[in-house]
Design an enzyme around this catalytic site. Sequence first.
Site, PDB file in Angstrom:
ATOM      1  N   GLU A 305      33.466  -0.780  13.322  1.00  0.00           N
ATOM      2  CA  GLU A 305      32.185  -0.470  13.959  1.00  0.00           C
ATOM      3  C   GLU A 305      32.137   0.966  14.468  1.00  0.00           C
ATOM      4  OE1 GLU A 305      31.562  -4.944  15.782  1.00  0.00           O
ATOM      5  OE2 GLU A 305      32.603  -3.425  16.940  1.00  0.00           O
ATOM      6  N   PRO A 306      32.098   1.930  13.580  1.00  0.00           N
ATOM      7  CA  PRO A 306      32.047   3.324  14.031  1.00  0.00           C
ATOM      8  C   PRO A 306      30.678   3.677  14.590  1.00  0.00           C
ATOM      9  CG  PRO A 306      31.805   3.220  11.647  1.00  0.00           C
ATOM     10  CD  PRO A 306      32.076   1.809  12.111  1.00  0.00           C
ATOM     11  N   GLY A 307      30.663   4.306  15.746  1.00  0.00           N
ATOM     12  CA  GLY A 307      29.407   4.818  16.307  1.00  0.00           C
ATOM     13  C   GLY A 307      29.483   6.326  16.373  1.00  0.00           C
ATOM     14  N   ARG A 308      30.345   6.785  17.269  1.00  0.00           N
ATOM     15  CA  ARG A 308      30.501   8.224  17.498  1.00  0.00           C
ATOM     16  C   ARG A 308      30.806   8.988  16.202  1.00  0.00           C
ATOM     17  NH1 ARG A 308      32.168   9.994  22.534  1.00  0.00           N
ATOM     18  NH2 ARG A 308      33.066   7.950  22.931  1.00  0.00           N
ATOM     19  N   CYS A 376      18.085  17.137  40.878  1.00  0.00           N
ATOM     20  CA  CYS A 376      18.440  17.282  42.287  1.00  0.00           C
ATOM     21  C   CYS A 376      19.717  16.506  42.539  1.00  0.00           C
ATOM     22  CB  CYS A 376      17.317  16.745  43.152  1.00  0.00           C
ATOM     23  SG  CYS A 376      15.806  17.631  42.867  1.00  0.00           S
ATOM     24  N   GLU A 377      20.812  17.070  42.103  1.00  0.00           N
ATOM     25  CA  GLU A 377      22.089  16.374  42.150  1.00  0.00           C
ATOM     26  C   GLU A 377      23.169  17.404  41.830  1.00  0.00           C
ATOM     27  OE1 GLU A 377      22.333  12.629  41.807  1.00  0.00           O
ATOM     28  OE2 GLU A 377      24.504  12.719  41.679  1.00  0.00           O
TER      29      GLU A 377
END
Length: 447
Positions: A305-308, A376-377
């Site tokens: 199951e490759p995603g990246r 704002c972080e």
Amino acid sequence: MTKERMNDVNNNPVVFPCENLTADENGHLLFVGYDTAALAETYGTPLYLLDDARIRHNCRVYLDAFKKYYPEGSLPLYASKANACKQVYRIMREEGMGIDVVSIGEIYTAKAAGFDLSKAFFHGNNKTDADIAYAMDCGVGCFVADNAEEILAIEAAAKQRGICQKVLLRLTPGIDTHTYAAVNTGKVDSKFGNAIATGQAEAITKLALLQPHVDLRGFHCHIGSQVFTEDVFERAAVIMIDFMADLRDTLGYTAAVLNLGGGYGVRYVDTDPYLDIAQKIHAVSDVLKAACEARAFPVPTIHMEPGRSIVADAGLTLYTVGAVKQIPGYKNYVSVDGGMTDNPRFALYGSKYTCVAATRLTEARVFPASLVGRCCESGDILQENVPFPSTIHRGDLVAVCTTGAYNYAMSSNYNRIGRPATVLLTAEGPQVAIRRETPEDMARLDV
Ligand code: LLP
């Protein structure tokens, strides 16, 4: 100047992580041969770009290797959590990939893109009754069940519909991949799956085999993500085959399917190794076949199951610089018009990226700065210590490379900042795959 790298005036090379990135003689970054400045001008920033040909190439590497090294019926499944939108599902359909889905939203989108859901595997450690019902009604081919409650819920839903649902059981083989903690999922104490080591894998297998409307096809494991560690897939394969052979010997049950999950790492920066996926698959298949032979166990149908490794290096994000702040004796900041809302990966995992001033590639990179967003972080950081040219200023373009995986997918509307558009660069030209989110879009659910 070569295609993959160009030197700045101090002869420091900018090394691009993927061959779809090049530079022209004016020091402009080209992506898939397109001038990124022109794309930013046409579509605005922040902007996600996706390289159609690269996604297809990455799929074909898996598809070809599967054909070569694994038994008939084996299929790579794109882990659509990495980047789920209709255009990506259309590519998967056209390339003949299977998919892994984890939510009603992913199932809905895949279906809307005309994807044949009999080639979909439904994941998740806590599928609700509504999820299970929706997936069955859509004809999702196989459930990857995580726990006993889910097995019983699948049995009930399948019985109600008069069907027998294909199921794999998710197991944890007890492997530590040494990737970052949030994605290290193959260990015994994982949130996901059932440990072989504790006997829980065998217990859930027995439970599944007792259910008349559950067709237990085999087992799944997923050991982690952004994995470069040598041999972990091979080790997982051996553990899983041994477990399957033990079950045959003790329960008389011979599993036909083994899904080894996703996880191969990609190059974000030039210090990341380059993985030859075809070679990796070949190595896994050799070890797997030897393990089967040692136990006289029939070689199962294989899924991964490759995603990246399908979409990451097909992506690039463009931003426009706003403020450039110098705090003498302390540090410098380059602020851009996006941030953790379109890419939370540095904030979450400290992930590394190759970041460049996309129209100043010939200039000396002598101005180290934190590349920060507009939220704002204080943690809204895209990358620390980016070497920028000292001329960088408001209106300049910054590119963050290798953003095709887990960027749009993990984006948010924090501060009610709209998500960027995604433009797919195809052989026929650029196409908007996801339009830019407007203030109206963000307020449309408010009553
Ligand atoms: N299969 C399962 C069951 C998974 O949980 C995952 C990823 C994959 C396949 C695909 O793994 P890949 O080939 O993409 O490594 N948000 C994190 C990554 C989380 C991965 C979660 N599961 C990040 O941005 O790095």
